[in-house]
Scaffold this active site. Structure first.
Site, PDB file in Angstrom:
ATOM      1  N   ASP A 140      -6.490  -4.370  -4.388  1.00  0.00           N
ATOM      2  CA  ASP A 140      -5.277  -4.697  -5.131  1.00  0.00           C
ATOM      3  C   ASP A 140      -4.061  -3.948  -4.590  1.00  0.00           C
ATOM      4  O   ASP A 140      -4.185  -2.899  -3.956  1.00  0.00           O
ATOM      5  CB  ASP A 140      -5.459  -4.341  -6.616  1.00  0.00           C
ATOM      6  CG  ASP A 140      -6.599  -5.109  -7.260  1.00  0.00           C
ATOM      7  OD1 ASP A 140      -6.874  -6.240  -6.825  1.00  0.00           O
ATOM      8  OD2 ASP A 140      -7.210  -4.575  -8.202  1.00  0.00           O
ATOM      9  N   LYS A 141      -2.899  -4.478  -4.893  1.00  0.00           N
ATOM     10  CA  LYS A 141      -1.629  -3.892  -4.459  1.00  0.00           C
ATOM     11  C   LYS A 141      -1.548  -2.406  -4.791  1.00  0.00           C
ATOM     12  O   LYS A 141      -1.171  -1.588  -3.944  1.00  0.00           O
ATOM     13  CB  LYS A 141      -0.474  -4.643  -5.124  1.00  0.00           C
ATOM     14  CG  LYS A 141       0.901  -3.988  -5.003  1.00  0.00           C
ATOM     15  CD  LYS A 141       1.950  -4.865  -5.680  1.00  0.00           C
ATOM     16  CE  LYS A 141       3.301  -4.170  -5.748  1.00  0.00           C
ATOM     17  NZ  LYS A 141       3.347  -3.140  -6.797  1.00  0.00           N
TER      18      LYS A 141
END
Length: 308
Positions: A140-141
């Site tokens: 994820d970011k």
């Protein structure tokens, strides 16, 4: 020119529909992508195109043609990369918190893929299409840590197969809210899309798939715990969903832990610390470690100093 992959049906796939078997042979293919290849007569069994309903017989000769990747329109960007390892087949990159892996709405020029295109040029696998060249797996970011990137399609398929077979080692560090009851354990709960929010996952949900996360408590504090998590499967948001399901959301994760779970972190305190796999060319067992990043160690110091 198409990439050609050939397989011989063994006892494991005997009697299985060809569209299902194709996904086992080439783990990066989705079921729908396999069915499109069949419709396009890109899949042959014993020299003849077959329909998706064809059931394999023992020793059938399967040939799958994958189209060469289309030219990529994503612009390379001179974004610094923390590369732990690189050779002709792959890279291991330590992704910082806040960096998006591949282009998406709002992030077209500042992603890991933009940086990889600048660094590698055309030397990236094309199986995942022009938006995700080289990307075998994602984080994820706001999760930091190790990602492995493939430079060619054969390396990509070899590495993706390890992920599908659960022989790919992915170990994380997380700071979670509260104190877990047990020092070690395994969370074995299926994960699917949240029916009320398509951007979120949940236990059960729509089209749930098996999901297992092993964990071990490394340190306990008054209100938090430092935990090691090992992925046995690789579902979207798996650690975040599993820890939240136990009542111990990852610190900073407001998506699964609520707005009060921010603690000034601006995203989950989750780091991909260890990556282990078999090299696609040399077959050497490789393992890489990424130290805890500054945001993570700063929050740990704050917990200790504040007696949290």
């Amino acid at each position: 020119m198409d990439e050609i992959y050939e397989f011989i049906a063994d006892a494991e796939v005997q009697g299985m529909r060809i569209d299902r078997a194709a996904v086992l042979f080439l783990p990066e293919l989705s079921r729908s992508a396999a069915q499109r290849l069949l419709e396009q007569e890109k899949v042959h069994v014993n020299g003849k195109a077959v329909s998706k309903n064809y059931k394999l017989r023992f020793a059938d000769h399967i040939k799958i043609s994958l189209c060469a990747p289309e030219p990529c329109d994503i612009r390379p960007a001179a974004i610094p990369l923390d590369i732990l390892y690189e050779d002709q087949d792959l890279l291991v990159v330590n992704k910082p918190k806040g960096m998006v892996v591949h282009p998406a709405p709002g992030h077209y020029d500042d992603t890991l893929v933009n940086a990889l295109l600048y660094h590698c040029g055309d030397s990236l696998s094309g199986i995942n299409g022009e938006i995700r060249p080289g990307i075998v797996h994602r984080i994820d970011k706001d999760t930091s840590g190790l990602l492995m990137v493939a430079k060619n399609d054969s390396a990509h398929l070899f590495l993706a197969r390890q992920i599908k077979e659960h022989s790919f080692r992915r170990e994380y560090r997380a700071i979670v809210l509260g104190n877990l009851k047990d020092d070690i354990g395994t969370i074995d709960l299926p994960i699917g899309r949240n029916p009320r929010d398509r951007k979120k996952q949940c236990i059960g949900g729509i089209n749930p798939r098996e999901a297992r996360t092993s964990y071990a408590v490394l340190e306990r504090y008054r209100y938090f715990s430092l935990v090691k998590c090992i992925l046995q499967t690789g579902r979207t948001h798996q650690i975040r969903v599993h820890m939240a399901s136990m009542g111990h959301p990852v610190a900073g994760d407001t998506v699964y832990g609520g707005e009060k779970n921010d603690f000034g972190l601006r995203g989950q305190c989750l780091h991909a610390a260890v990556l282990g796999f078999e090299h696609p060319r040399t077959h050497e067992q490789m393992e890489f470690n990424a130290p805890l990043p500054r945001y993570f160690t700063d929050f740990l110091s704050k917990i200790k100093k504040s007696n949290w």
